[in-house]
Design a protein around this motif. Sequence first.
Motif, PDB file in Angstrom:
ATOM      1  N   ASP A   1      31.703  30.540  10.366  1.00  0.00           N
ATOM      2  CA  ASP A   1      32.803  31.120  11.155  1.00  0.00           C
ATOM      3  C   ASP A   1      34.075  30.296  10.997  1.00  0.00           C
ATOM      4  O   ASP A   1      35.173  30.844  10.879  1.00  0.00           O
ATOM      5  N   ALA A   2      33.927  28.979  11.011  1.00  0.00           N
ATOM      6  CA  ALA A   2      35.091  28.094  10.853  1.00  0.00           C
ATOM      7  C   ALA A   2      35.720  28.268   9.468  1.00  0.00           C
ATOM      8  O   ALA A   2      36.951  28.280   9.323  1.00  0.00           O
TER       9      ALA A   2
ATOM     10  N   GLU B   1      37.618  31.561   9.347  1.00  0.00           N
ATOM     11  CA  GLU B   1      38.898  31.423  10.060  1.00  0.00           C
ATOM     12  C   GLU B   1      39.906  30.664   9.207  1.00  0.00           C
ATOM     13  O   GLU B   1      41.085  31.020   9.151  1.00  0.00           O
ATOM     14  N   ARG B   2      39.425  29.621   8.513  1.00  0.00           N
ATOM     15  CA  ARG B   2      40.311  28.859   7.632  1.00  0.00           C
ATOM     16  C   ARG B   2      40.837  29.746   6.504  1.00  0.00           C
ATOM     17  O   ARG B   2      42.019  29.690   6.154  1.00  0.00           O
TER      18      ARG B   2
ATOM     19  N   ARG C   1      41.200  33.049   6.578  1.00  0.00           N
ATOM     20  CA  ARG C   1      42.169  34.013   7.137  1.00  0.00           C
ATOM     21  C   ARG C   1      43.514  33.348   7.359  1.00  0.00           C
ATOM     22  O   ARG C   1      44.559  33.897   6.986  1.00  0.00           O
ATOM     23  N   ASN C   2      43.489  32.173   7.973  1.00  0.00           N
ATOM     24  CA  ASN C   2      44.739  31.461   8.253  1.00  0.00           C
ATOM     25  C   ASN C   2      45.487  31.130   6.964  1.00  0.00           C
ATOM     26  O   ASN C   2      46.713  31.264   6.893  1.00  0.00           O
TER      27      ASN C   2
ATOM     28  N   THR D   1      36.772  38.386   7.936  1.00  0.00           N
ATOM     29  CA  THR D   1      36.235  38.339   9.294  1.00  0.00           C
ATOM     30  C   THR D   1      34.720  38.146   9.272  1.00  0.00           C
ATOM     31  O   THR D   1      34.121  37.737  10.255  1.00  0.00           O
TER      32      THR D   1
END
Length: 327
Positions: free
Chosen positions: A12-13, A16-17, A19-20, A108
Amino acid sequence: MSYSAKFYARADAELERRRNRAEHDQRRRHDEVVAKIPPLLDVEREISSAGLDVVKAIGMGADAQDYIDRLAEKNLAAQKTRAQLLKAAGFSEDHLLVKYTCPKCRDTGFVEGIRCGCYKELLRSLAYAELCEDLPIGNSAFENFNLNYYPKAVNPETGVSPYKHMSGIYEFCTKYAYDFDAESPNLLLCGETGLGKTHLSLAIASAAVNKGFGVIYGSAQNILHKIEREHFDKRYADGDTIQAVLECDLLILDDLGAEFSTQFTVSVIYNMINTRLQKGLPTIISTNLSAKELEQRYTQRIASRVIGNYVTLAFCGSDVRQIKRGR
C-alpha cells in the motif's frame, strides 16, 4: 494467496508512493506546458466548466438532455483545441495525462473492487525480496544443484548409489515446485549436514514465490526466537510472526533440531505443525534428526504428526560443503 500484514502495508505504501510520483510529475509537466502555451489555461477552464455544468444539468428534468448534448459538443471542441495547441508546441496529445505505473488501476491496487494484477505482482516481489535478503537464494536454484557431488558407487546396504538416490529426490523436488499449489503435500527433508536439504528447499521456495504464493522461509532457531521475543518482550508485542507462520501459503522450517529447546518452543512447534495440518497448508521441514530422535526431542505427538502426514525424503551421500571446501 496469503501474505502477512506487513507485506500488504508495504505494498500500500509503495502504491501511494507511485501515485504521488506520477501526479507530481504530471503537475510539473503541466506547469512547463502552461508557461510555454498560456492560452491553454483558458481552454482547461472551459473543459472544467463544462464538466461542472453537466452535473448541474442533471436536475433540469426533460430539458436536461439537449443541454447536456450542447455541453458535450462544447467540451469536445475545447479538447480538440487543447490537442491542437499541444501539437503546435511540439507536445504529444497525452503529454498532460497522469502517467501511472499501472494505468489499469491508476496505482490504487484495485479495479472495480477487485485486486489488480499489479498489486499481486508487488506483493510477490516484496515477499521474494525479503526471502533473498538474508539467504543465498540466488545460488540455490534447481539449475545449479550438482548431482555429481554424490558418489556413484552402489551402497551395499541399500543396493542403490547415493547418486541415483539423490537423482530421484532432485526429480521429486523439481516436480513438487513445478506443480506447487495450496494442496501440495508436506515434506520432511532429513539427513546429515551438507547433503543439499537447504539448497533444494530454497529452490522450492523461489519457485513458489514466483508463482505468487506467500512463502515464509527461516531456520527453526530464528523463527522460534522471533515468536518467543514477541510473546515475552513487550517491546515486540506488535509482531505477527506466529500469525504469519500459521497462515502463509508455504512454511519452510529449516534445520529443525538445531534450536535451543524449551517447553515454550516445543509447544510452538506443535502449534505450527498441528494448525497447518488442520488448515491443509503445506509445510516443508528440514532436519538432521532421525524419526526416533524427533520423538525423543519433541514428544511422540509431534513426531507422529510429522511422520504420519509428511512425505519423507531421506538425503544421503557425502557432505557437499566439505567436498567444495576441499576442491
